[in-house]
Write an enzyme that holds these catalytic residues in place. Structure first.
Site, PDB file in Angstrom:
ATOM      1  N   GLU A 126     -67.444  73.147   9.304  1.00 23.30           N
ATOM      2  CA  GLU A 126     -67.087  73.084  10.720  1.00 23.30           C
ATOM      3  C   GLU A 126     -67.239  74.437  11.556  1.00 23.30           C
ATOM      4  O   GLU A 126     -67.510  75.418  10.912  1.00 23.30           O
ATOM      5  CB  GLU A 126     -65.533  72.580  10.974  1.00 23.30           C
ATOM      6  N   HIS A 244     -59.620  70.572  21.592  1.00 21.67           N
ATOM      7  CA  HIS A 244     -60.750  70.010  20.925  1.00 21.67           C
ATOM      8  C   HIS A 244     -61.753  69.820  21.607  1.00 21.67           C
ATOM      9  O   HIS A 244     -61.899  68.901  22.470  1.00 21.67           O
ATOM     10  CB  HIS A 244     -60.534  69.054  19.872  1.00 21.67           C
ATOM     11  N   ARG A 290     -64.192  77.014  18.548  1.00 25.06           N
ATOM     12  CA  ARG A 290     -63.647  75.716  19.372  1.00 25.06           C
ATOM     13  C   ARG A 290     -63.536  76.170  21.018  1.00 25.06           C
ATOM     14  O   ARG A 290     -63.880  75.357  21.670  1.00 25.06           O
ATOM     15  CB  ARG A 290     -62.351  75.271  18.848  1.00 25.06           C
ATOM     16  N   HIS A 351     -55.258  69.254  21.471  1.00 24.77           N
ATOM     17  CA  HIS A 351     -55.587  69.047  19.766  1.00 24.77           C
ATOM     18  C   HIS A 351     -54.477  69.856  19.163  1.00 24.77           C
ATOM     19  O   HIS A 351     -54.093  69.003  18.323  1.00 24.77           O
ATOM     20  CB  HIS A 351     -56.752  69.198  19.468  1.00 24.77           C
ATOM     21  N   ARG A 386     -56.862  78.728  16.239  1.00 29.72           N
ATOM     22  CA  ARG A 386     -57.037  78.134  14.851  1.00 29.72           C
ATOM     23  C   ARG A 386     -58.504  77.883  14.322  1.00 29.72           C
ATOM     24  O   ARG A 386     -59.205  77.027  15.011  1.00 29.72           O
ATOM     25  CB  ARG A 386     -55.981  76.935  14.643  1.00 29.72           C
TER      26      ARG A 386
HETATM   27  C1  SIN Z   1     -62.031  67.960  13.310  1.00 27.58           C
HETATM   28  O1  SIN Z   1     -62.310  67.320  12.282  1.00 27.58           O
HETATM   29  O2  SIN Z   1     -62.681  68.240  13.917  1.00 27.58           O
HETATM   30  C2  SIN Z   1     -60.546  68.436  13.278  1.00 27.58           C
HETATM   31  C3  SIN Z   1     -60.364  69.328  12.258  1.00 27.58           C
HETATM   32  C4  SIN Z   1     -59.118  70.026  12.665  1.00 27.58           C
HETATM   33  O3  SIN Z   1     -58.584  70.112  13.917  1.00 27.58           O
HETATM   34  O4  SIN Z   1     -58.985  71.405  11.982  1.00 27.58           O
END
Ligand code: SIN
Length: 535
Positions: A126, A244, A290, A351, A386
């Site tokens: 991610e 998000h 993010r 988010h 985060r």
């Molecule tokens: C996601 O799956 O993009 C969210 C994961 C997260 O918020 O840590």
């Protein structure tokens, strides 16, 4: 500090429940804490709706942990600090990344089935992670974890899990200042219930409902943080809100998360003209932190006058996408999207709230007997932003640590047990209320709209000042408070909204989840510091 309670009540006349540990909230932090506490003493877990109704249940991507031999806690620490933009507490992050893999393996022992590739973990990637380190259960990791923990808690006779209990206030002993329980509204009886315990753990989750557009469920109204604030706890970093970047943007569809793991598997972001744009904004392109991706998307939406951008999934064979992301695929289809076209329309939504109840590395707060863990806490692990998939990990690590610290405290305080009796001197004499005078849902909606429009992804001084005036006006309009869940939630949202706006006004720079167009640069000379509120 004198606690501020919502209602005036004669406590001795109210039904009460007693336990060694009172845990408020049933996300990963609360459930894991309950599982741990059940090995030590009696536990009451109270939760506002069903045990499953939490942000945890919705978590798709997974749990970040350095479990691969090519990875290490040090690399995970570095990525976490980098995302946190200078405001993480490095010692607490070190605890997170070193204890994290051990706690994750405890989940495996409890029956959580993370995906594997042969004998190895099938690790996802991610944003802002330099390694593949996300353990996942398909694209519904939180649901898998929640099911295992709920099953475990329900089967332990020392744990009582009580659903439909809405937190009203945390209760402090008037002389010692210790936290000795919580006042709840019980949907079964429609009345108040006092939950007494020498160790109280707030694990109430986030407050995404502060904003009009959010991935969070309706229960995420920041009750724990607002009640803790009223009781005299410190709230920290309230200006840092994570939006998000990729949330489904289709007419009549909910704000459904399209996991960052989709980009981790190679999906690209394109504006509505079909142009890939992320390489222009950050060297990590689609896997940038993010906040960077979110603002880039907003810029592209503005420049193309569109209300969304496109997540290009055409590099993935439709069958493969369906197998790896079954939950996302079926939800997109449910709202009429033909995934065969190779793209998903997305836009940012609220988010995660980085701020919350200020804690140390054992979940301890400024109030004896009162601990916090998970999203409601602000332990310094996330700083200003985060790192993806660190939140489930945080819930595990600090849920466990809060129990250990609480147990130690309980044993010390056994020598002089304290009981809360007598009168609770609150703001509202609820018995004199005959009818609910307000449309609380509408009040909450007004708060959400103000926050989204004036204290959202891009902030500036004038808008924040207007937000502060409008929120103050709503506060003045509230002359009396009904003993109902929606009234308590609306007041909590208002409290947190006012604090988030005040913090955003004070922080005259941009960092992580807080971006001010009138102060677009990061100021490490003055602003390497936290904003803390206390009543
Ligand atoms: C996601 O799956 O993009 C969210 C994961 C997260 O918020 O840590």
């Amino acid at each position: 500090m004198t606690p501020h309670y919502l209602f005036s009540l004669e406590l001795d006349r109210l039904p009460s429940l007693e336990s060694d540990f009172l845990i408020v909230g049933s996300g990963i932090a609360g459930l894991f804490a309950a599982y741990k506490a059940g090995k030590l003493g009696s536990v009451l877990v109270v939760t506002k709706q069903r045990a499953e109704d939490s942000n945890t249940e919705r978590a798709q991507g997974g749990i970040a942990a350095a479990v691969d031999e090519t990875d290490s806690p040090v690399l995970h620490l570095e990525d976490t600090l980098e995302a946190g933009a200078g405001l993480c507490d490095a010692k607490t992050v070190e605890i997170l990344v070193t204890e994290g893999p051990l706690r994750v393996m405890e989940l495996v022992e409890l029956g959580v089935r993370f995906d594997r590739e042969g004998s190895a973990w099938d690790l996802g990637r991610e944003g802002a992670h330099r390694r593949r380190r996300i353990l996942h259960a398909s694209d519904a990791t939180g649901g898998e974890v929640a099911r295992a923990l709920i099953r475990e808690c329900r089967s332990d006779p020392r744990i009582i899990l009580r659903e439909g209990c809405c937190l009203v206030d945390f209760l402090r002993h008037p002389r010692s200042g210790r936290c000795v329980g919580a006042l709840m509204l019980d949907s079964q009886t429609g009345g108040f219930v006092v939950c007494r315990a020498p160790v109280v753990i707030a694990a109430t989750g986030g407050a995404g409902q502060l904003y009009r557009g959010t991935t969070n469920p309706t229960v995420a109204t920041g009750d724990g943080a607002a009640a803790a604030y009223r009781a005299g706890a410190e709230l920290m970093d309230m200006e840092f809100v994570q939006f998000h970047p990729t949330v489904l943007a289709m007419p009549n569809a909910p704000h459904f998360l399209i996991s960052e793991a989709v980009r981790g598997e190679g999906a690209l972001l394109r504006n509505v003209r079909g142009e890939r744009f992320m390489p222009r904004y950050h060297q990590m392109a689609e896997l940038a932190p993010r906040d960077v991706v979110t603002r880039a998307i907003i810029r592209e939406m503005q420049e193309t006058q569109a209300n969304h951008v496109l997540l290009d999934i055409s590099q993935s064979e439709p069958d493969h996408f369906q197998v790896r992301f079954p939950n996302i695929s079926s939800t997109c289809r449910e709202y009429g999207l033909d995934l065969g076209k190779g793209y998903i329309p997305v836009a940012p939504a609220t988010h995660y709230i980085m701020g919350g109840i200020k804690t140390g590395s054992n979940g301890e707060t400024n109030t004896p007997g009162f601990y916090a863990c998970g999203e409601v806490a602000c332990s310094g692990v996330h700083g200003a932003n985060r790192l993806a998939s660190n939140s489930l990990l945080e819930g595990l690590v600090f849920g466990a640590r809060a129990v250990t610290a609480g147990w130690r405290y309980l044993q010390q305080s056994m020598e002089q047990p304290l009981r809360l009796t007598g009168y609770l001197d609150g703001r509202q004499d609820w018995t004199s209320l005959t009818a609910d005078l307000y449309d609380w849902q509408e009040t909450a909606e007004r708060v959400r709209t103000i926050m989204w429009d004036k204290a959202g992804i891009i902030r500036q001084g004038q808008g924040l000042a207007q937000a502060a005036v409008e929120l103050d006006r709503i506060d003045r309009e509230i002359a009396s408070l009904a003993p109902t869940r929606s009234a308590v939630e609306a007041v909590n949202l208002l409290t947190l909204g006012r604090l988030a706006v005040a913090a955003a006004q004070l922080r005259t720079e941009s960092r992580g989840g807080h971006f001010r167009s009138d102060f677009p640069s990061r100021d490490d000379v003055y602003w390497l510091r936290h904003i803390i509120f206390e009543v």
